[in-house]
Design a protein around this motif. Sequence first.
Motif, PDB file in Angstrom:
ATOM      1  N   GLU A  18      44.234  67.112  55.663  1.00  0.00           N
ATOM      2  CA  GLU A  18      43.731  65.748  55.499  1.00  0.00           C
ATOM      3  C   GLU A  18      42.272  65.650  55.943  1.00  0.00           C
ATOM      4  O   GLU A  18      41.455  65.002  55.295  1.00  0.00           O
ATOM      5  CB  GLU A  18      44.594  64.751  56.290  1.00  0.00           C
ATOM      6  N   ALA A  21      40.026  67.359  53.330  1.00  0.00           N
ATOM      7  CA  ALA A  21      39.892  66.526  52.137  1.00  0.00           C
ATOM      8  C   ALA A  21      38.856  65.433  52.374  1.00  0.00           C
ATOM      9  O   ALA A  21      37.979  65.199  51.529  1.00  0.00           O
ATOM     10  CB  ALA A  21      41.245  65.924  51.756  1.00  0.00           C
ATOM     11  N   SER A  27      40.368  64.513  47.052  1.00  0.00           N
ATOM     12  CA  SER A  27      41.747  64.133  47.372  1.00  0.00           C
ATOM     13  C   SER A  27      42.499  65.309  48.002  1.00  0.00           C
ATOM     14  O   SER A  27      42.105  66.476  47.865  1.00  0.00           O
ATOM     15  CB  SER A  27      42.479  63.679  46.114  1.00  0.00           C
ATOM     16  N   LYS A  28      43.591  64.976  48.661  1.00  0.00           N
ATOM     17  CA  LYS A  28      44.452  66.019  49.229  1.00  0.00           C
ATOM     18  C   LYS A  28      45.040  66.877  48.114  1.00  0.00           C
ATOM     19  O   LYS A  28      45.218  68.077  48.292  1.00  0.00           O
ATOM     20  CB  LYS A  28      45.552  65.389  50.080  1.00  0.00           C
ATOM     21  N   ASP A  29      45.308  66.259  46.956  1.00  0.00           N
ATOM     22  CA  ASP A  29      45.823  67.032  45.822  1.00  0.00           C
ATOM     23  C   ASP A  29      44.809  68.064  45.342  1.00  0.00           C
ATOM     24  O   ASP A  29      45.177  69.176  44.963  1.00  0.00           O
ATOM     25  CB  ASP A  29      46.215  66.102  44.671  1.00  0.00           C
ATOM     26  N   THR A  30      43.535  67.711  45.365  1.00  0.00           N
ATOM     27  CA  THR A  30      42.491  68.670  44.988  1.00  0.00           C
ATOM     28  C   THR A  30      42.466  69.834  45.962  1.00  0.00           C
ATOM     29  O   THR A  30      42.379  70.994  45.548  1.00  0.00           O
ATOM     30  CB  THR A  30      41.112  67.979  44.938  1.00  0.00           C
ATOM     31  N   ARG A  32      44.972  70.927  47.719  1.00  0.00           N
ATOM     32  CA  ARG A  32      46.174  71.729  47.443  1.00  0.00           C
ATOM     33  C   ARG A  32      45.990  72.610  46.210  1.00  0.00           C
ATOM     34  O   ARG A  32      46.425  73.766  46.182  1.00  0.00           O
ATOM     35  CB  ARG A  32      47.382  70.809  47.278  1.00  0.00           C
ATOM     36  N   LEU A  33      45.328  72.074  45.174  1.00  0.00           N
ATOM     37  CA  LEU A  33      45.061  72.853  43.968  1.00  0.00           C
ATOM     38  C   LEU A  33      44.136  74.028  44.283  1.00  0.00           C
ATOM     39  O   LEU A  33      44.374  75.154  43.856  1.00  0.00           O
ATOM     40  CB  LEU A  33      44.449  71.962  42.885  1.00  0.00           C
ATOM     41  N   TRP A  34      43.073  73.766  45.055  1.00  0.00           N
ATOM     42  CA  TRP A  34      42.168  74.836  45.450  1.00  0.00           C
ATOM     43  C   TRP A  34      42.896  75.890  46.275  1.00  0.00           C
ATOM     44  O   TRP A  34      42.637  77.086  46.132  1.00  0.00           O
ATOM     45  CB  TRP A  34      40.992  74.285  46.237  1.00  0.00           C
ATOM     46  N   LYS A  36      46.117  76.648  46.076  1.00  0.00           N
ATOM     47  CA  LYS A  36      46.980  77.377  45.133  1.00  0.00           C
ATOM     48  C   LYS A  36      46.174  78.414  44.351  1.00  0.00           C
ATOM     49  O   LYS A  36      46.647  79.513  44.089  1.00  0.00           O
ATOM     50  CB  LYS A  36      47.636  76.385  44.178  1.00  0.00           C
TER      51      LYS A  36
END
Length: 68
Positions: A18, A21, A27-30, A32-34, A36
């Motif tokens: 958090e 981000a 975003s936190k989703d971004t 997480r994508l990075w 991954k």
Amino acid sequence: MDKEEIENKNIEKWVNLEYIAEYLSVSKDTIRLWLKDGKLPIHRAGKRYKFKISEVDEWLREGKIARD
């Protein structure tokens, strides 16, 4: 202040997903994508992700966080 107190003040703290981000204004989703895609330096503490801001800054300077 003794030598040990000075050294303790220079220790870089670990931050969470958090915080990173917010630090990077994404975003936190971004994040997480990075993660991954292996685009961020990460350390695991159990199921939690931990980051060193200095490592993230270095990756940014090297251009490793870029869209494909």
